[in-house]
Motif scaffolding. Sequence first.
Motif, PDB file in Angstrom:
ATOM      1  N   ASN A   1       0.836  -1.205   0.000  1.00 13.66           N
ATOM      2  CA  ASN A   1       0.000   0.000   0.000  1.00 13.66           C
ATOM      3  C   ASN A   1       0.868   1.252   0.000  1.00 13.66           C
ATOM      4  O   ASN A   1       0.582   2.215  -0.720  1.00 13.66           O
ATOM      5  N   LYS A   2       1.915   1.236   0.793  1.00 12.39           N
ATOM      6  CA  LYS A   2       2.826   2.374   0.870  1.00 12.39           C
ATOM      7  C   LYS A   2       3.451   2.656  -0.499  1.00 12.39           C
ATOM      8  O   LYS A   2       3.540   3.802  -0.927  1.00 12.39           O
TER       9      LYS A   2
ATOM     10  N   THR B   1      10.436   6.769  -1.405  1.00 10.69           N
ATOM     11  CA  THR B   1       9.905   5.713  -0.549  1.00 10.69           C
ATOM     12  C   THR B   1      10.682   4.415  -0.757  1.00 10.69           C
ATOM     13  O   THR B   1      11.038   3.736   0.210  1.00 10.69           O
ATOM     14  N   LEU B   2      10.962   4.086  -1.998  1.00  6.20           N
ATOM     15  CA  LEU B   2      11.725   2.887  -2.317  1.00  6.20           C
ATOM     16  C   LEU B   2      13.123   2.968  -1.699  1.00  6.20           C
ATOM     17  O   LEU B   2      13.594   2.019  -1.076  1.00  6.20           O
ATOM     18  N   LYS B   3      13.763   4.116  -1.820  1.00  4.62           N
ATOM     19  CA  LYS B   3      15.092   4.314  -1.237  1.00  4.62           C
ATOM     20  C   LYS B   3      15.047   4.170   0.284  1.00  4.62           C
ATOM     21  O   LYS B   3      15.908   3.533   0.884  1.00  4.62           O
ATOM     22  N   GLU B   4      14.035   4.734   0.892  1.00  2.00           N
ATOM     23  CA  GLU B   4      13.858   4.645   2.346  1.00  2.00           C
ATOM     24  C   GLU B   4      13.760   3.179   2.786  1.00  2.00           C
ATOM     25  O   GLU B   4      14.368   2.772   3.770  1.00  2.00           O
ATOM     26  N   LEU B   5      13.005   2.397   2.050  1.00  2.00           N
ATOM     27  CA  LEU B   5      12.838   0.984   2.393  1.00  2.00           C
ATOM     28  C   LEU B   5      14.115   0.186   2.145  1.00  2.00           C
ATOM     29  O   LEU B   5      14.435  -0.740   2.890  1.00  2.00           O
ATOM     30  N   LEU B   6      14.847   0.535   1.117  1.00  2.82           N
ATOM     31  CA  LEU B   6      16.043  -0.220   0.767  1.00  2.82           C
ATOM     32  C   LEU B   6      17.273   0.193   1.571  1.00  2.82           C
ATOM     33  O   LEU B   6      18.251  -0.550   1.627  1.00  2.82           O
ATOM     34  N   ASP B   7      17.216   1.344   2.207  1.00  2.00           N
ATOM     35  CA  ASP B   7      18.364   1.820   2.992  1.00  2.00           C
ATOM     36  C   ASP B   7      18.495   1.158   4.354  1.00  2.00           C
ATOM     37  O   ASP B   7      19.519   1.304   5.008  1.00  2.00           O
TER      38      ASP B   7
END
Length: 59
Positions: free
Chosen positions: A9-10, A23-29
């Motif tokens: 959803n995010k 958002t993708l970078k935040e999750l992958l960091d």
Amino acid sequence: MIHTSDLLNKLLIAKKDGTYYNTLKELLDVYLLIIDEIGFKRIDTNAVDEFFEINKKKV
């Protein structure tokens, strides 16, 4: 830790509002991303690509 449905959803919301790459970078960091409750609910066809994008980049 994030539930699969919350994660997807995010990402789908981020795609709509233009913050997808942030958002993708935040999750992958994060050092370790725990995705909980995989398989509890059916993953929408539109969200399958997002799920595999996270897995592809994290591995």
